[in-house]
Enzyme design. Structure first.
Site, PDB file in Angstrom:
ATOM      1  N   ASP A   1       0.447  -2.750   1.359  1.00 16.97           N
ATOM      2  CA  ASP A   1       0.045  -1.258   0.625  1.00 16.97           C
ATOM      3  C   ASP A   1       1.368  -1.069  -0.405  1.00 16.97           C
ATOM      4  O   ASP A   1       1.263  -0.025   0.067  1.00 16.97           O
ATOM      5  CB  ASP A   1      -0.017  -0.372   2.076  1.00 16.97           C
ATOM      6  CG  ASP A   1      -0.151   1.469   1.338  1.00 16.97           C
ATOM      7  OD1 ASP A   1      -1.454   1.546   0.592  1.00 16.97           O
ATOM      8  OD2 ASP A   1      -0.392   2.105   2.600  1.00 16.97           O
TER       9      ASP A   1
ATOM     10  N   HIS B   1      -4.329  -5.445   0.566  1.00 16.42           N
ATOM     11  CA  HIS B   1      -3.907  -3.806   0.922  1.00 16.42           C
ATOM     12  C   HIS B   1      -2.965  -3.457  -0.796  1.00 16.42           C
ATOM     13  O   HIS B   1      -1.563  -3.475  -0.513  1.00 16.42           O
ATOM     14  CB  HIS B   1      -3.681  -2.358   1.449  1.00 16.42           C
ATOM     15  CG  HIS B   1      -4.007  -1.137   1.533  1.00 16.42           C
ATOM     16  ND1 HIS B   1      -4.374  -0.399   2.323  1.00 16.42           N
ATOM     17  CD2 HIS B   1      -3.255  -0.599   0.443  1.00 16.42           C
ATOM     18  CE1 HIS B   1      -4.639   0.898   2.325  1.00 16.42           C
ATOM     19  NE2 HIS B   1      -3.965   0.634   1.319  1.00 16.42           N
TER      20      HIS B   1
ATOM     21  N   ARG C   1      -2.717   0.695 -10.021  1.00 15.74           N
ATOM     22  CA  ARG C   1      -2.587   1.365 -10.929  1.00 15.74           C
ATOM     23  C   ARG C   1      -3.436   1.417 -12.507  1.00 15.74           C
ATOM     24  O   ARG C   1      -2.908   2.796 -13.055  1.00 15.74           O
ATOM     25  CB  ARG C   1      -0.748   1.694 -11.407  1.00 15.74           C
ATOM     26  CG  ARG C   1      -0.130   2.130  -9.384  1.00 15.74           C
ATOM     27  CD  ARG C   1      -0.342   3.068  -9.029  1.00 15.74           C
ATOM     28  NE  ARG C   1       0.150   3.202  -8.213  1.00 15.74           N
ATOM     29  CZ  ARG C   1      -0.075   4.086  -6.669  1.00 15.74           C
ATOM     30  NH1 ARG C   1      -1.560   5.054  -6.623  1.00 15.74           N
ATOM     31  NH2 ARG C   1       1.033   4.473  -5.556  1.00 15.74           N
TER      32      ARG C   1
ATOM     33  N   HIS D   1       5.003   3.816  -7.263  1.00 12.75           N
ATOM     34  CA  HIS D   1       5.334   5.180  -8.074  1.00 12.75           C
ATOM     35  C   HIS D   1       7.042   5.099  -8.587  1.00 12.75           C
ATOM     36  O   HIS D   1       8.165   4.203  -8.421  1.00 12.75           O
ATOM     37  CB  HIS D   1       5.523   6.059  -7.762  1.00 12.75           C
ATOM     38  CG  HIS D   1       3.747   6.447  -6.381  1.00 12.75           C
ATOM     39  ND1 HIS D   1       3.726   6.649  -7.108  1.00 12.75           N
ATOM     40  CD2 HIS D   1       4.281   6.672  -4.932  1.00 12.75           C
ATOM     41  CE1 HIS D   1       2.629   7.483  -6.343  1.00 12.75           C
ATOM     42  NE2 HIS D   1       2.867   7.195  -5.225  1.00 12.75           N
TER      43      HIS D   1
ATOM     44  N   ASN E   1      -8.322   3.851  -5.976  1.00 10.88           N
ATOM     45  CA  ASN E   1      -7.716   5.406  -6.449  1.00 10.88           C
ATOM     46  C   ASN E   1      -7.136   5.383  -7.609  1.00 10.88           C
ATOM     47  O   ASN E   1      -6.031   5.254  -7.839  1.00 10.88           O
ATOM     48  CB  ASN E   1      -6.870   5.509  -5.297  1.00 10.88           C
ATOM     49  CG  ASN E   1      -5.587   4.656  -5.294  1.00 10.88           C
ATOM     50  OD1 ASN E   1      -5.242   3.518  -5.780  1.00 10.88           O
ATOM     51  ND2 ASN E   1      -3.807   5.259  -4.707  1.00 10.88           N
TER      52      ASN E   1
END
Lengths: 427, 315
Positions: A309, A64, A68, A313, A98
């Site tokens: 995970d 997981h 990006r 950011h 995603n």
């Protein structure tokens, strides 16, 4: 060049091995492994790594990760994420879909694999979107994505709320022989709230989400698994009730697996009280009792895999008011010291920790790796569990540094990573 | 007595002694507002920025008047006029303000923890003028000052807060302030407006408003804040809310004969409180507003490094 790792403590859960010995790597494969390993007579053409006092493990697998790319390369890209992975001890990582555009068709899958091959630091296995554009409206082209290299399907942070569609997702994924991975969250209950609902969210004055936002979806999905017989994996479960639901489903023989993040095993909601946005994650950190249940679940195998995970950011998303900051914490480079800290505290056994980061995720995804068996692809990691280092922008390979550990000293460091027979990282 | 806090981020970090220091100081400052020349030089040469990122009239004006009466130089930034509409982050706004070297920044923001965030990033003292559902410390302090004006002691007082407790920073600050001062705090509302953990904060939790307010020394009604609910549905409509939870003439007879009626304002007349109760003989709502100025003067004085003893000695 052949590689010889001498005199390390070899832990290989796939063969129930925990012994002092050597690992010899030749032509990209494990040639010898263990205390009986035959050492070559001539070592001039061999790269020798001293394993004395170190742990020697199969290359870690993270099922997981968020890389990006494509779309948000300023946070991370496949090259920087791969570098972070190899520095953190991973030789295989699975990247969530995603991205922008979402990995919902073979063109994006191929792009990811091409970029990963270029950087060559670890194996990147894409997880495709279950639904087109991750919108939860119609099935994505799972068949072609599996052909191109996707190993599982998930809409990642966007749980498929439409129950009828979720049934079809499970059936369709089953058709192509791969598991569906769900981030269980009823957004009508969670409402994007940044904190777990309880006395601490009341004290912090932050909007909060109760555990039922997760468990209601998990319960529904388990019943759909019962109906369809499809393989299902629950992403980053966060509360005691979810552990219990998974335990019950497994005891009933449902083809269900689950994962927990290293952060949820380490932190509780108390860590959010300073409004440090590096503690904001979804699902949120919950109570001590939840954390204890997650630890027990990982220990007894109810929870199969341990994951990062890894969610990079930058300050653009994090140097904000708590409410407005993005959810997510990085993890590829910190899971080794954090995991070893749990071992040190007596919370989990080293062997089970290694298993949850190697053979367990390999089994969940039916992929190779996670073993030091002779003849297997040579993915090996060497760890100095006593080495201390400080987590900061200069030591991290990731483009982002959003972790509660930022600026803190940790213990346990990956000193060498061998991927597919090549030494891709060493300090 | 010594006040050791550089910032006023909430009631939670304050001790009972801290609360008494502020209340006593505010008592001393009240007199200034009754003079013909309502100004003292105490904060002359100090710069205060009022950074209001959420609409406010009462609180902003109250802070402004307090600053003027203490001779501080103050300036107001409100959300409509600020760079926020141009996309600037709170951090950039704050560091730009910081470059102009203010002594105190008073901040109101709809995100909880924003004052704490600023306190980490700038050198000025930060005063929380309301952050999300978290705290509104000066409101709780002015409420306590108003109670103190009428009751001899906080110890043993029963105070009921009625309304949307879950979304009320006023309620949270009052629960903590009054509990620390020794009063019994009760909260009442439909279960949709009562979040978990209130009992652990020290409040007694009621869904039956009559049971909650029976015999209390103080009852506070909270405004129904439709605009903060973000589409969440917490009650059927204002008519039913008024019938089940509104303070009206009959209901108010249940409180102690010398009990007080309070409201942090602005009032929705006919919803959480009927006009006759809001304007009735038990109501101290306008005294709360007057006390707001004194409390804010006391807080600004302490933030500027003033000693509580100096003011006491002047008297």
């Amino acid at each position: 060049m052949d590689i010889l790792i001498k005199n390390g403590r070899i832990i290989d859960p796939s063969r129930n091995m925990d012994e002092k010995g050597h690992v010899l790597i030749s032509n990209g494969k494990i040639k010898e492994c263990g205390k009986e390993a035959k050492l070559p007579t001539q070592t001039s053409d061999i790269r020798v790594i001293d394993g004395e006092g170190k742990l020697v493990l199969p290359g870690l697998i993270d099922m997981h990760t968020h890389l990006r790319e494509p779309g948000e390369e300023y946070k991370e890209d496949i090259a920087s994420g791969s570098a972070a992975a190899s520095a953190g001890g991973f030789t295989t990582i699975c990247c969530m879909p995603n991205t922008n555009p979402a990995n919902d068709c073979r063109a994006v899958t191929r792009l990811i694999l091409e970029k990963a091959k270029e950087s060559g630091l670890c194996r990147v296995l894409p997880i495709g979107a279950m639904t087109k554009e991750r919108k939860g409206e119609s099935l994505a082209e799972m068949g072609e994505m599996v052909e191109s290299g996707c190993v599982a399907f998930s809409d990642d942070g966007d749980c498929v709320s439409n129950s009828g569609l979720m049934r079809r997702v499970l059936e369709y994924a089953k058709t192509f022989g791969v598991p569906a991975i769900q981030h269980c969250e009823d957004k009508k209950i969670s409402r994007d709230a940044p904190m777990h609902e309880g006395v601490l969210s009341t004290r912090a004055g932050l909007a909060s989400q109760p555990s039922v936002a997760e468990t209601s979806m998990l319960y529904r999905d388990l019943e759909l698994v019962r109906l369809t017989g499809a393989r299902y994996h629950a992403a980053h479960i966060s509360c005691a009730e979810s552990v219990e639901l998974i335990r019950r489903a497994k005891s009933q023989g449902l083809p269900v697996t689950a994962e927990v993040t290293i952060n949820h095993l380490t932190y509780t909601d108390a860590v959010c009280m300073d409004y440090d946005t590096n503690t904001k994650v979804n699902p949120p950190f919950r109570t001590k009792a939840d954390r204890a249940a997650l630890r027990d679940g990982l220990k007894d195998g109810t929870i199969d895999a341990l994951v990062t995970d890894h969610a990079p950011h930058t300050s653009i998303e994090k140097a904000l008011e708590y409410d407005y900051a993005s959810f997510g914490i990085i993890g590829l480079e910190t899971i080794v010291p954090m995991g070893l800290a749990l071992v040190e505290e007596g919370i989990i056994e080293l062997k089970r920790l290694v298993e949850a980061l190697t053979t367990a995720p390999a089994k969940v995804l039916s992929i190779d790796g996670g073993t030091l068996a002779v003849g297997a692809p040579a993915d090996v990691v060497v760890i100095d569990k006593n080495a201390k280092w400080t987590v900061d922008e200069t030591t991290l390979r990731s483009k982002s540094s959003n972790t509660p550990l930022l600026g803190k000293e940790v213990q346990g460091r990956v000193t060498a990573t061998v991927y597919n027979g090549s030494l891709v990282h060493s300090v | 007595m010594e006040f050791k806090h550089r910032h006023l981020l909430g009631i939670e970090p304050l001790s009972r002694d801290d609360l008494h220091i502020i209340l006593n100081l505010a008592d001393s400052f009240k007199e200034i507002s009754r003079r013909r020349i309502k100004k003292v030089p105490t904060l002359r040469g100090r710069t205060v920025v009022n950074l209001f990122m959420e609409p406010s009239t009462r609180t902003r004006v109250s802070f402004e008047i307090a600053q003027k009466r203490l001779s501080a130089d103050s300036t107001n930034i409100s959300v409509a006029a600020s760079s926020v509409v141009k996309g600037e982050t709170l951090l950039d706004t704050a560091t730009n303000l910081e470059a102009m070297n203010p002594d105190i920044i008073v901040i109101r923001h709809k995100a909880a923890g924003s004052p704490h965030f600023l306190a980490r990033e700038v050198n000025a003292s930060i005063v929380n003028a309301g952050d999300g559902f978290h705290e509104h410390p000066t409101q709780a302090l002015l409420d306590c000052l108003t109670i103190k004006d009428h009751k001899s002691d906080f110890e043993g007082l029963k105070v009921a807060i009625v309304g949307d407790i879950a979304h009320s920073r006023v309620a949270h600050s009052n629960i903590m302030a009054l509990s620390k001062l020794g009063s019994e705090v009760r909260v009442a509302g439909p279960a949709t407006m009562l979040q978990p953990g209130l009992d652990e904060l020290g409040a007694k939790v009621f869904t039956d408003v009559e049971a909650a307010i029976e015999g209390v020394d103080v009852v506070m009604a909270l405004r129904i804040q439709q605009e903060r609910l973000g589409g969440d549905s917490l009650f059927a409509n204002t008519r039913e809310y008024a019938r089940k939870y509104g303070l009206n003439r009959e209901r108010i007879e249940l409180i102690h004969p010398e009990g007080l009626v309070m409201h942090p304002g602005p009032i929705n007349r006919g919803v959480e409180i009927t006009p006759d109760v809001a304007d009735g003989k038990r109501s101290v709502i306008l005294e709360q507003v007057a006390n707001g100025v004194a409390i804010r003067m006391a807080v600004l004085y302490l933030m500027a490094g003033g000693s509580p003893d100096d003011i006491a000695n002047q008297k």
